[in-house]
Design a protein around this motif. Structure first.
Motif, mmCIF file in Angstrom:
data_model
loop_
_atom_site.group_PDB
_atom_site.id
_atom_site.type_symbol
_atom_site.label_atom_id
_atom_site.label_comp_id
_atom_site.label_asym_id
_atom_site.label_seq_id
_atom_site.Cartn_x
_atom_site.Cartn_y
_atom_site.Cartn_z
ATOM 1 N N GLY A 4 -11.066 -7.701 -11.543
ATOM 2 C CA GLY A 4 -10.981 -8.528 -12.738
ATOM 3 C C GLY A 4 -9.591 -9.118 -12.922
ATOM 4 N N TYR A 5 -9.519 -10.156 -13.740
ATOM 5 C CA TYR A 5 -8.268 -10.909 -13.880
ATOM 6 C C TYR A 5 -7.154 -10.060 -14.499
ATOM 7 C CZ TYR A 5 -5.109 -14.806 -14.766
ATOM 8 O OH TYR A 5 -4.015 -15.656 -14.768
ATOM 9 N N ALA A 6 -7.411 -9.411 -15.627
ATOM 10 C CA ALA A 6 -6.365 -8.685 -16.356
ATOM 11 C C ALA A 6 -5.798 -7.533 -15.525
ATOM 12 C CB ALA A 6 -6.903 -8.161 -17.684
ATOM 13 N N ASP A 7 -6.683 -6.776 -14.864
ATOM 14 C CA ASP A 7 -6.216 -5.654 -14.057
ATOM 15 C C ASP A 7 -5.443 -6.141 -12.831
ATOM 16 O OD1 ASP A 7 -7.252 -3.797 -15.762
ATOM 17 O OD2 ASP A 7 -9.039 -3.369 -14.572
ATOM 18 N N THR A 8 -5.897 -7.228 -12.239
ATOM 19 C CA THR A 8 -5.199 -7.778 -11.081
ATOM 20 C C THR A 8 -3.793 -8.215 -11.465
ATOM 21 O OG1 THR A 8 -7.301 -8.539 -10.134
ATOM 22 C CG2 THR A 8 -5.282 -9.556 -9.289
ATOM 23 N N ALA A 9 -3.685 -8.919 -12.578
ATOM 24 C CA ALA A 9 -2.371 -9.361 -13.043
ATOM 25 C C ALA A 9 -1.471 -8.176 -13.362
ATOM 26 C CB ALA A 9 -2.530 -10.254 -14.277
ATOM 27 N N HIS A 10 -2.054 -7.145 -13.943
ATOM 28 C CA HIS A 10 -1.295 -5.930 -14.273
ATOM 29 C C HIS A 10 -0.737 -5.283 -13.009
ATOM 30 C CE1 HIS A 10 -0.257 -2.069 -16.028
ATOM 31 N NE2 HIS A 10 -1.165 -1.452 -15.291
ATOM 32 N N LEU A 11 -1.559 -5.140 -11.972
ATOM 33 C CA LEU A 11 -1.091 -4.525 -10.727
ATOM 34 C C LEU A 11 0.012 -5.367 -10.095
ATOM 35 C CD1 LEU A 11 -1.384 -2.282 -8.608
ATOM 36 C CD2 LEU A 11 -3.097 -3.714 -7.465
ATOM 37 N N PHE A 12 -0.143 -6.687 -10.114
ATOM 38 C CA PHE A 12 0.885 -7.545 -9.517
ATOM 39 C C PHE A 12 2.207 -7.452 -10.282
ATOM 40 C CE2 PHE A 12 -2.422 -10.700 -7.601
ATOM 41 C CZ PHE A 12 -2.727 -9.764 -6.623
ATOM 42 N N ARG A 13 2.126 -7.218 -11.574
ATOM 43 C CA ARG A 13 3.367 -7.051 -12.352
ATOM 44 C C ARG A 13 4.064 -5.744 -12.005
ATOM 45 N NH1 ARG A 13 0.186 -9.288 -16.601
ATOM 46 N NH2 ARG A 13 -0.357 -7.204 -17.337
ATOM 47 N N ARG A 14 3.283 -4.679 -11.846
ATOM 48 C CA ARG A 14 3.885 -3.363 -11.636
ATOM 49 C C ARG A 14 4.242 -3.110 -10.175
ATOM 50 N NH1 ARG A 14 2.916 -0.431 -16.337
ATOM 51 N NH2 ARG A 14 3.006 -2.011 -18.001
ATOM 52 N N ALA A 15 3.422 -3.582 -9.256
ATOM 53 C CA ALA A 15 3.696 -3.366 -7.836
ATOM 54 C C ALA A 15 4.565 -4.474 -7.253
ATOM 55 C CB ALA A 15 2.393 -3.273 -7.056
ATOM 56 N N GLY A 16 5.074 -5.322 -8.108
ATOM 57 C CA GLY A 16 5.954 -6.409 -7.700
ATOM 58 C C GLY A 16 6.615 -6.975 -8.934
#
Length: 290
Positions: A4-16
């Motif tokens: 999903g969009y929100a979780d994907t964006a969250h992971l990209f913020r934290r893992a990068g």
């Protein structure tokens, strides 16, 4: 499960350092497990370029600015090129800390930054050994002044207090004996690391209940072996708090990832254990960090 969009964006913020809208849209249909594997796949990371020009003919300020730009340029790469590598450089810079204010040797700080980059996703045992005898750390915590008969305890203390196990898990005698073991680990006239046998205390030391003619690296091995569980809790708390949300030493989030870390002191495996559980995608996690 589709991310999903929100979780994907969250992971990209934290893992990068965040993803572009187009990148989030491209990957939001992946499974969560697949997405975690993507951000942790360091084989996708480009080879870093050679160091900037740090020659003495350039001003202090010019060299300093180029070092910053070098790092920022590496950090702002696409989400499918493992920016987590640079996120870990940032993490280690706040744990195994040193600074150019006390070590005005640009090359030494650049070499430490590069060690975080090349070793920071692997074994903490290897990383800690490497950084401990890097000239940036040696000079920053005064181990270049640590000689037999006049031990300097600064690095010996911070090795336990800040880098491995935390306050309350070592004695003042441990600090003293560790400092003796680290004598002679200094720098030469070119600010490169050098071990000076003549400045080393070759006598027997008793550290954390073990007695022997210990050298500095032996101290690291004893700590990460004998106090492995204490160390795991100490570092896992830092990792979870940095990537998800602040927690205490005894919170379940820390306990749940400790076994993974203790198995090999491997950072990539531990990050996977942090990113996979549903609590990493919770509302608490999403809004906890800037």
């Amino acid at each position: 499960m589709v991310a999903g969009y929100a979780d994907t964006a969250h992971l990209f913020r934290r893992a990068g350092f965040g993803g572009l809208h187009e990148e989030v849209e491209r990957y939001q249909g992946w499974t969560w497990e697949g997405l975690v594997d993507l951000v942790l796949d360091t084989s996708r990371a480009p080879s870093p370029p050679g160091f900037p020009d740090l020659s003495d003919g350039r001003s202090y300020y010019e060299r300093w600015v180029d070092m910053i730009h070098y790092w920022l340029d590496l950090a702002r790469r696409p989400v499918d090129q493992a920016p987590v590598v640079e996120k870990m450089v940032l993490f280690w810079s706040g744990v195994l800390c040193s600074g150019i204010d006390k070590v005005p040797v640009h090359r030494a700080l650049m070499e430490q930054n590069h060690a975080f980059r090349t070793l920071g996703m692997g074994s903490y045992h290897t990383l800690l050994h490497t950084v401990s005898v890097g000239s940036a750390m040696v000079k920053y915590l005064d181990n270049d002044r640590n000689v037999a008969g006049r031990p300097n305890e600064n690095f010996a203390r911070e090795l336990m207090e800040l880098f491995t196990i935390g306050v309350g898990h070592y004695s003042e005698a441990d600090v003293t004996e560790s400092a003796r073991a680290w004598t002679g680990h200094g720098v030469d006239d070119n600010d490169d690391y050098r071990f000076d046998p003549g400045a080393h205390d070759w006598g027997s030391k008793t550290f954390m209940g073990q007695t022997g003619n210990f050298d500095g690296p032996d101290i690291i091995n004893i700590i990460l072996g004998q106090r492995r569980q204490v160390h795991a809790r100490f570092l896992c708390r830092k990792l979870w708090s940095f990537f998800a949300y602040p927690v205490g030493l005894n919170d379940p989030e820390v306990t749940d990832i400790m076994a993974t870390y203790q198995a090999g002191l491997n950072i990539r495996d531990t990050l996977r254990a942090i990113f996979l559980p549903p609590r990493f995608r919770s509302e608490r996690a999403r809004w906890a960090l800037v």
